[in-house]
Design a protein around this motif. Structure first.
Motif, mmCIF file in Angstrom:
data_model
loop_
_atom_site.group_PDB
_atom_site.id
_atom_site.type_symbol
_atom_site.label_atom_id
_atom_site.label_comp_id
_atom_site.label_asym_id
_atom_site.label_seq_id
_atom_site.Cartn_x
_atom_site.Cartn_y
_atom_site.Cartn_z
ATOM 1 N N ARG A 6 0.830 -1.210 0.000
ATOM 2 C CA ARG A 6 0.000 0.000 0.000
ATOM 3 C C ARG A 6 0.871 1.268 0.000
ATOM 4 N N ILE A 7 1.949 1.269 0.737
ATOM 5 C CA ILE A 7 2.831 2.446 0.761
ATOM 6 C C ILE A 7 3.495 2.628 -0.600
ATOM 7 N N LEU A 8 3.945 1.534 -1.206
ATOM 8 C CA LEU A 8 4.576 1.632 -2.525
ATOM 9 C C LEU A 8 3.579 2.107 -3.575
ATOM 10 N N ASP A 9 2.332 1.649 -3.496
ATOM 11 C CA ASP A 9 1.312 2.130 -4.431
ATOM 12 C C ASP A 9 1.120 3.639 -4.304
ATOM 13 N N ALA A 10 1.110 4.126 -3.074
ATOM 14 C CA ALA A 10 0.946 5.561 -2.863
ATOM 15 C C ALA A 10 2.123 6.347 -3.434
ATOM 16 N N VAL A 11 3.338 5.842 -3.236
ATOM 17 C CA VAL A 11 4.523 6.528 -3.772
ATOM 18 C C VAL A 11 4.466 6.570 -5.294
ATOM 19 N N GLN A 12 4.090 5.469 -5.913
ATOM 20 C CA GLN A 12 4.018 5.437 -7.370
ATOM 21 C C GLN A 12 2.930 6.353 -7.908
ATOM 22 N N ALA A 18 -5.075 11.963 -7.874
ATOM 23 C CA ALA A 18 -4.480 10.664 -8.173
ATOM 24 C C ALA A 18 -4.689 9.670 -7.043
ATOM 25 N N LEU A 19 -4.637 10.132 -5.815
ATOM 26 C CA LEU A 19 -4.833 9.227 -4.680
ATOM 27 C C LEU A 19 -6.282 8.797 -4.528
ATOM 28 N N ASN A 20 -7.228 9.611 -4.981
ATOM 29 C CA ASN A 20 -8.649 9.343 -4.762
ATOM 30 C C ASN A 20 -9.359 8.761 -5.980
ATOM 31 N N ILE A 21 -8.644 8.342 -6.988
ATOM 32 C CA ILE A 21 -9.308 7.752 -8.144
ATOM 33 C C ILE A 21 -9.979 6.442 -7.732
ATOM 34 N N PRO A 22 -11.051 6.033 -8.415
ATOM 35 C CA PRO A 22 -11.728 4.777 -8.055
ATOM 36 C C PRO A 22 -10.781 3.586 -8.129
ATOM 37 N N GLY A 23 -10.757 2.808 -7.051
ATOM 38 C CA GLY A 23 -9.874 1.656 -6.995
ATOM 39 C C GLY A 23 -8.433 2.007 -6.703
ATOM 40 N N VAL A 69 -5.410 4.317 -4.234
ATOM 41 C CA VAL A 69 -4.787 4.114 -2.923
ATOM 42 C C VAL A 69 -5.797 4.266 -1.793
ATOM 43 N N VAL A 70 -6.549 5.357 -1.792
ATOM 44 C CA VAL A 70 -7.502 5.603 -0.699
ATOM 45 C C VAL A 70 -8.542 4.494 -0.627
ATOM 46 N N ALA A 71 -9.072 4.076 -1.770
ATOM 47 C CA ALA A 71 -10.081 3.010 -1.783
ATOM 48 C C ALA A 71 -9.496 1.680 -1.336
ATOM 49 N N SER A 72 -8.272 1.364 -1.746
ATOM 50 C CA SER A 72 -7.657 0.092 -1.364
ATOM 51 C C SER A 72 -7.389 0.035 0.139
ATOM 52 N N VAL A 73 -6.894 1.108 0.694
ATOM 53 C CA VAL A 73 -6.635 1.129 2.138
ATOM 54 C C VAL A 73 -7.943 1.028 2.912
ATOM 55 N N ALA A 74 -9.001 1.685 2.429
ATOM 56 C CA ALA A 74 -10.306 1.591 3.092
ATOM 57 C C ALA A 74 -10.839 0.162 3.040
ATOM 58 N N ASP A 75 -10.633 -0.536 1.927
ATOM 59 C CA ASP A 75 -11.073 -1.928 1.836
ATOM 60 C C ASP A 75 -10.334 -2.818 2.833
ATOM 61 N N ASP A 76 -9.091 -2.458 3.170
ATOM 62 C CA ASP A 76 -8.322 -3.232 4.145
ATOM 63 C C ASP A 76 -8.587 -2.809 5.582
ATOM 64 N N GLY A 77 -9.552 -1.926 5.779
ATOM 65 C CA GLY A 77 -9.902 -1.494 7.125
ATOM 66 C C GLY A 77 -9.093 -0.326 7.644
#
Length: 305
Positions: A194-200, A261-266, A268-276
């Motif tokens: 998740r951190i690497l996805d955010a950096v990219q 870029a962080l808030n696009i559907p699917g 970083v923000v959505a993925s982290v929310a799916d992981d709780g």
């Protein structure tokens, strides 16, 4: 001999049955005992009429007047029909493939309108940034070719490029507008992936400099060669240094573009929310990236002289 016999000049008695005409004009056969054509043919008269070719110039020949001329025309019509059938089959296959591709390509079909607006804004911002870079490079090229001012312009351009490369390499500090991105949650929400996805995502949105800070205040400058792995017992190892959750990424760049870029559907923000977990994004007018990275010693690469 009667007068009638003398008039005909045949000298033979008058036949009891009329003689069948055998010529085209219907004249009788001059031979006294000519055989009947119907008796010589093994076929019935109706069959002979069916098999007999039509006479030249007859009405059955059609406009061309010949059966031989009609056969090539029929073959030509058959070839043209086959070609048309093949083309129609290819057209139908193409339409089916296109419809299938359109129906299966539903990447953005279910995206909300506001998400599409954010994606469009992100693309527009990237386009503007690239156009600005092109304009700056063209201006530098013009100054370098301007004669007497070329030497000073070249020196200034070299200095500017050295500063930019120092910031990208992490050997120089930087300050500017940007974002503060904080990751909270369990191990899945704050995993290295998740951190690497955010950096990219941030790099793709035009991030110019960034560093990651742990809960204890330890910071690591993020550059192109930075790696992220799980630490034993929990936490995150970044470039060999252990950091404790929660993590905060300080990044310099256009805030609106990076936030989109962080808030696009699917994303970083959505993925982290799916992981709780939760991602807290804050705009800042001045972000200070002060953590430095040791210069990388090159072992194989040499500048071209």
């Amino acid at each position: 001999m009667s007068e009638e016999h003398r008039e005909t000049g045949t000298g033979w008695p008058e036949p009891t049955e009329p003689v069948r005409p055998s010529g085209p004009a219907g004249e009788p056969d001059p031979r006294p005992e000519a055989p009947d054509p119907d008796e010589l043919s093994p076929l019935a008269p109706a069959e002979r009429e069916a098999e007999a070719p039509p006479a030249e110039g007859s009405e059955d020949d059609g406009p061309s007047g010949s059966v031989a001329e009609a056969r090539p025309a029929a073959r030509r019509l058959t070839s043209a029909g086959a070609m048309i059938a093949v083309l129609l089959a290819l057209l139908g296959f193409t339409l089916v493939v296109q419809l299938k591709t359109t129906s299966t390509d539903s990447g953005l079909a279910g995206t909300r309108e506001e998400d599409l607006v954010r994606i469009s804004s992100d693309l527009d911002s990237r386009e503007r940034r690239l156009r600005q870079d092109i304009a700056a490079l063209e201006e530098s090229q013009r100054q370098l070719r301007s004669g007497e001012q070329g030497r000073q312009a070249a020196l200034d351009e070299a200095t500017r490029r050295a500063d930019e490369l120092g910031i990208l390499a992490g050997t120089l500090p930087a300050v500017g507008p940007g974002l503060s991105v904080r990751f909270e949650g369990g191990d899945e929400a704050t995993s290295p992936t998740r951190i690497l996805d955010a950096v990219q995502e941030l790099r793709g949105a035009g991030a110019e400099a960034m560093q990651i800070v742990g809960a204890d205040g330890a910071a690591v400058r993020v550059i192109a060669s930075t790696y992220f792995v799980d630490a034993q017992g929990g936490g995150l190892v970044v470039d060999g240094r252990r950091l404790a959750a929660p993590y905060t990424i300080l990044v310099i760049g256009d805030p609106a573009t990076m936030r989109t870029a962080l808030n696009i559907p699917g994303g970083v923000v959505a993925s982290v929310a799916d992981d709780g977990g939760n991602v807290i994004v804050e705009d800042r007018e001045a972000v200070e990236v002060s953590q430095l990275h040791a210069p990388i010693k090159l072992e194989h690469a040499r500048p071209v002289s």
